[in-house]
Write a protein that holds these residues in place. Structure first.
Motif, PDB file in Angstrom:
ATOM      1  N   LEU A   1      58.191  27.492  39.341  1.00 55.63           N
ATOM      2  CA  LEU A   1      57.329  27.529  38.169  1.00 55.63           C
ATOM      3  C   LEU A   1      57.316  26.190  37.433  1.00 55.63           C
ATOM      4  N   SER A   2      58.437  25.489  37.466  1.00 61.17           N
ATOM      5  CA  SER A   2      58.509  24.198  36.778  1.00 61.17           C
ATOM      6  C   SER A   2      57.938  23.058  37.622  1.00 61.17           C
ATOM      7  N   HIS A   3      57.433  23.386  38.850  1.00 57.27           N
ATOM      8  CA  HIS A   3      56.915  22.348  39.737  1.00 57.27           C
ATOM      9  C   HIS A   3      55.464  22.577  40.167  1.00 57.27           C
ATOM     10  N   VAL A   4      54.908  23.746  39.901  1.00 55.22           N
ATOM     11  CA  VAL A   4      53.543  24.030  40.338  1.00 55.22           C
ATOM     12  C   VAL A   4      52.697  24.463  39.144  1.00 55.22           C
ATOM     13  N   ASN A   5      51.391  24.410  39.323  1.00 54.53           N
ATOM     14  CA  ASN A   5      50.459  24.865  38.298  1.00 54.53           C
ATOM     15  C   ASN A   5      50.250  26.367  38.457  1.00 54.53           C
ATOM     16  N   PRO A   6      50.730  27.193  37.509  1.00 56.12           N
ATOM     17  CA  PRO A   6      50.622  28.648  37.663  1.00 56.12           C
ATOM     18  C   PRO A   6      49.193  29.158  37.566  1.00 56.12           C
ATOM     19  N   LEU A   7      48.252  28.353  37.082  1.00 61.97           N
ATOM     20  CA  LEU A   7      46.874  28.817  36.961  1.00 61.97           C
ATOM     21  C   LEU A   7      46.257  29.096  38.327  1.00 61.97           C
ATOM     22  N   TYR A   8      46.603  28.266  39.324  1.00 59.16           N
ATOM     23  CA  TYR A   8      46.055  28.495  40.653  1.00 59.16           C
ATOM     24  C   TYR A   8      46.643  29.770  41.264  1.00 59.16           C
ATOM     25  N   LEU A   9      47.922  30.023  40.988  1.00 59.59           N
ATOM     26  CA  LEU A   9      48.518  31.269  41.445  1.00 59.59           C
ATOM     27  C   LEU A   9      47.861  32.454  40.737  1.00 59.59           C
ATOM     28  N   GLU A  10      47.593  32.297  39.444  1.00 58.62           N
ATOM     29  CA  GLU A  10      46.945  33.374  38.695  1.00 58.62           C
ATOM     30  C   GLU A  10      45.579  33.701  39.278  1.00 58.62           C
ATOM     31  N   MET A  11      44.849  32.686  39.704  1.00 58.83           N
ATOM     32  CA  MET A  11      43.555  32.939  40.316  1.00 58.83           C
ATOM     33  C   MET A  11      43.706  33.690  41.635  1.00 58.83           C
ATOM     34  N   ALA A  12      44.716  33.317  42.433  1.00 57.29           N
ATOM     35  CA  ALA A  12      44.956  34.020  43.697  1.00 57.29           C
ATOM     36  C   ALA A  12      45.336  35.480  43.448  1.00 57.29           C
ATOM     37  N   LEU A  13      46.185  35.731  42.439  1.00 55.50           N
ATOM     38  CA  LEU A  13      46.559  37.098  42.108  1.00 55.50           C
ATOM     39  C   LEU A  13      45.354  37.890  41.617  1.00 55.50           C
ATOM     40  N   ALA A  14      44.476  37.234  40.869  1.00 59.43           N
ATOM     41  CA  ALA A  14      43.279  37.918  40.373  1.00 59.43           C
ATOM     42  C   ALA A  14      42.409  38.385  41.528  1.00 59.43           C
ATOM     43  N   LEU A  15      42.222  37.541  42.530  1.00 57.88           N
ATOM     44  CA  LEU A  15      41.413  37.919  43.679  1.00 57.88           C
ATOM     45  C   LEU A  15      42.075  39.052  44.454  1.00 57.88           C
ATOM     46  N   PHE A  16      43.417  39.030  44.540  1.00 59.99           N
ATOM     47  CA  PHE A  16      44.141  40.118  45.199  1.00 59.99           C
ATOM     48  C   PHE A  16      43.923  41.440  44.464  1.00 59.99           C
ATOM     49  N   LEU A  17      43.984  41.395  43.150  1.00 60.03           N
ATOM     50  CA  LEU A  17      43.786  42.603  42.354  1.00 60.03           C
ATOM     51  C   LEU A  17      42.357  43.115  42.461  1.00 60.03           C
ATOM     52  N   LEU A  18      41.393  42.216  42.462  1.00 60.12           N
ATOM     53  CA  LEU A  18      39.997  42.631  42.573  1.00 60.12           C
ATOM     54  C   LEU A  18      39.703  43.279  43.922  1.00 60.12           C
ATOM     55  N   ALA A  19      40.544  42.990  44.925  1.00 62.78           N
ATOM     56  CA  ALA A  19      40.356  43.617  46.235  1.00 62.78           C
ATOM     57  C   ALA A  19      40.619  45.116  46.196  1.00 62.78           C
ATOM     58  N   ASN A  20      41.182  45.626  45.091  1.00 62.83           N
ATOM     59  CA  ASN A  20      41.423  47.062  44.956  1.00 62.83           C
ATOM     60  C   ASN A  20      40.183  47.820  44.489  1.00 62.83           C
ATOM     61  N   LEU A  21      39.086  47.112  44.229  1.00 60.89           N
ATOM     62  CA  LEU A  21      37.876  47.787  43.753  1.00 60.89           C
ATOM     63  C   LEU A  21      37.395  48.888  44.706  1.00 60.89           C
ATOM     64  N   PRO A  22      37.404  48.675  46.037  1.00 64.27           N
ATOM     65  CA  PRO A  22      36.975  49.768  46.928  1.00 64.27           C
ATOM     66  C   PRO A  22      37.847  51.019  46.790  1.00 64.27           C
ATOM     67  N   LEU A  23      39.147  50.846  46.508  1.00 61.69           N
ATOM     68  CA  LEU A  23      40.028  52.005  46.350  1.00 61.69           C
ATOM     69  C   LEU A  23      39.698  52.773  45.072  1.00 61.69           C
ATOM     70  N   LEU A  24      39.128  52.075  44.091  1.00 65.99           N
ATOM     71  CA  LEU A  24      38.775  52.727  42.835  1.00 65.99           C
ATOM     72  C   LEU A  24      37.507  53.548  42.961  1.00 65.99           C
ATOM     73  N   ILE A  25      36.530  53.055  43.725  1.00 65.52           N
ATOM     74  CA  ILE A  25      35.232  53.711  43.768  1.00 65.52           C
ATOM     75  C   ILE A  25      35.061  54.665  44.945  1.00 65.52           C
ATOM     76  N   ARG A  26      35.953  54.596  45.943  1.00 61.24           N
ATOM     77  CA  ARG A  26      35.770  55.470  47.091  1.00 61.24           C
ATOM     78  C   ARG A  26      36.170  56.903  46.724  1.00 61.24           C
ATOM     79  N   PRO A  27      35.606  57.894  47.433  1.00 63.84           N
ATOM     80  CA  PRO A  27      35.989  59.294  47.165  1.00 63.84           C
ATOM     81  C   PRO A  27      37.466  59.525  47.432  1.00 63.84           C
ATOM     82  N   ASN A  28      38.050  60.452  46.673  1.00 62.21           N
ATOM     83  CA  ASN A  28      39.466  60.771  46.842  1.00 62.21           C
ATOM     84  C   ASN A  28      39.691  61.475  48.172  1.00 62.21           C
ATOM     85  N   LYS A  29      40.671  60.984  48.954  1.00 66.48           N
ATOM     86  CA  LYS A  29      40.974  61.572  50.250  1.00 66.48           C
ATOM     87  C   LYS A  29      42.327  62.261  50.272  1.00 66.48           C
ATOM     88  N   GLY A  30      42.903  62.405  49.090  1.00 66.20           N
ATOM     89  CA  GLY A  30      44.168  63.127  49.019  1.00 66.20           C
ATOM     90  C   GLY A  30      45.303  62.359  49.637  1.00 66.20           C
TER      91      GLY A  30
END
Length: 351
Positions: free
Chosen positions: A98-127
């Motif tokens: 953390l003291s050697h890298v820019n955390p903003l770029y990591l934050e952007m990568a995490l944001a894209l990872f989280l947004l990848a859950n959108l299909p799980l939110l909108i798809r029908p429940n399969k139990g």
């Protein structure tokens, strides 16, 4: 009308942050996590980026302690035994980086990872069919990944929430087991951040404020959780992931724009559209003319011209008060534009 986009930092009052933190931790209790990810961009408006993980870790430690006390009987210790040993050294590595890298770029990568859950939110429940059990040894891999990301960001819960569901945990067990897994990590990170000079008095103060908000939220949601179905719990978790991804992506984008002095402008002149992008010392322009198509322009130094074109340019700009050279890309060709200013008059040459 021209438009300009630049990142700006806005200070957030403590009372406002406290109220938002109570709401975030209340949503976190219902969805199985995510308060830290939601609060990360808000703290970024008040603290230096490198101190945000330290403040989040202080608040998350208090939150985890309260959840362990309230949901002790629901902790799945078999998962804790596999998760924590691998997470601890990885958290040290993340905190050190953390003291050697820019955390903003990591934050952007995490944001894209989280947004990848959108299909799980909108798809029908399969139990339960979608929740295939995973072998316990995979928890060591998940723990190492969670520890590393947590060390870098100070918050990681929702990123790995899906894996808890794959081990058949119900909502109370997800909340309790996550808290047991993460409290040791948070305590370790607080010590590491302090040793690396990232836990400043101000970061500690905001962390304690968030911790008090977490206590209030945990007490409020303890009574609501039994009335929430497992399906709603999972949907809320995926929804919180997507929401956190949207917020983090916006924060990372504006933060990167601010750090790199990025500016965007656009204008419509008659039958032509003109847009420009400034990145640090470089300026790029995009033009679209209905009669000619797209052109991308970049301002360059005259010394960057090819030798034969530089010789021609030197004759064209002789006696000029100011000169601008642009490299122009079109679909069919590459050429250069020379703008020469003499006594307040502009002459343009294509070479």
């Amino acid at each position: 009308m021209p438009g300009v986009l630049h990142g700006r930092r806005r200070q957030m009052p403590a009372v406002e942050l406290f109220v938002i933190a109570v709401i975030a931790f209340a949503v976190s209790s219902v969805s199985g996590g995510g308060a830290g990810l939601l609060l990360m961009p808000l703290l970024g408006a008040t603290l230096p980026t490198s101190q945000v993980p330290a403040a989040l870790s202080v608040g998350s430690t208090i939150s985890s302690m309260s959840r362990i006390v309230l949901f002790t009987r629901s902790i799945q210790w078999r998962i804790v035994r596999w998760f924590v040993p691998a997470a601890i050294p990885a958290a040290w590595l993340g905190a050190w980086l953390l003291s050697h890298v820019n955390p903003l770029y990591l934050e952007m990568a995490l944001a894209l990872f989280l947004l990848a859950n959108l299909p799980l939110l909108i798809r029908p429940n399969k139990g339960s069919a979608s929740e295939q059990r995973m072998p316990l040894y995979m928890l060591s891999v998940i723990g190492a990944a969670a520890g590393f990301v947590s060390g870098l960001t100070g918050a990681v819960g929702l990123l790995f929430n899906r894996f808890y569901l794959h081990y058949g945990l119900v909502k109370e067990s997800v909340i309790a087991t996550r808290a047991a897994n993460e409290i040791i990590l948070h305590a370790l990170k607080i010590a590491l951040y302090a040793s690396f000079g990232l836990l400043t008095p101000r970061a500690m103060a905001y962390g304690l404020l968030i911790g008090v908000a977490a206590l209030v939220a945990t007490w409020l949601t303890k009574r609501a959780l039994p009335h929430i179905s497992e399906t709603c719990f999972k949907r809320a978790g995926y929804g919180a992931m997507v929401l956190a991804g949207v917020v983090m992506l916006g924060n990372a984008t504006t933060g990167i724009a601010r750090q790199n002095d990025i500016g965007m402008q656009s204008a419509l002149h008659g039958s032509a559209f003109h847009g420009s992008l400034q990145w640090r010392e470089a300026t790029f322009s995009l033009e679209f003319k209905f009669a000619e198509g797209f052109e991308i322009e970049k301002v360059i130094d005259i010394d960057e011209l090819p030798a034969e074109r530089k010789a021609l340019a030197m004759t064209l700009i002789e006696g000029a008060d100011d000169v601008v050279v642009e490299k122009v890309y079109t679909i069919s060709r590459l050429y250069y534009e020379i703008y020469a200013y003499r006594n307040g008059e502009l002459s343009k040459h294509d070479i």
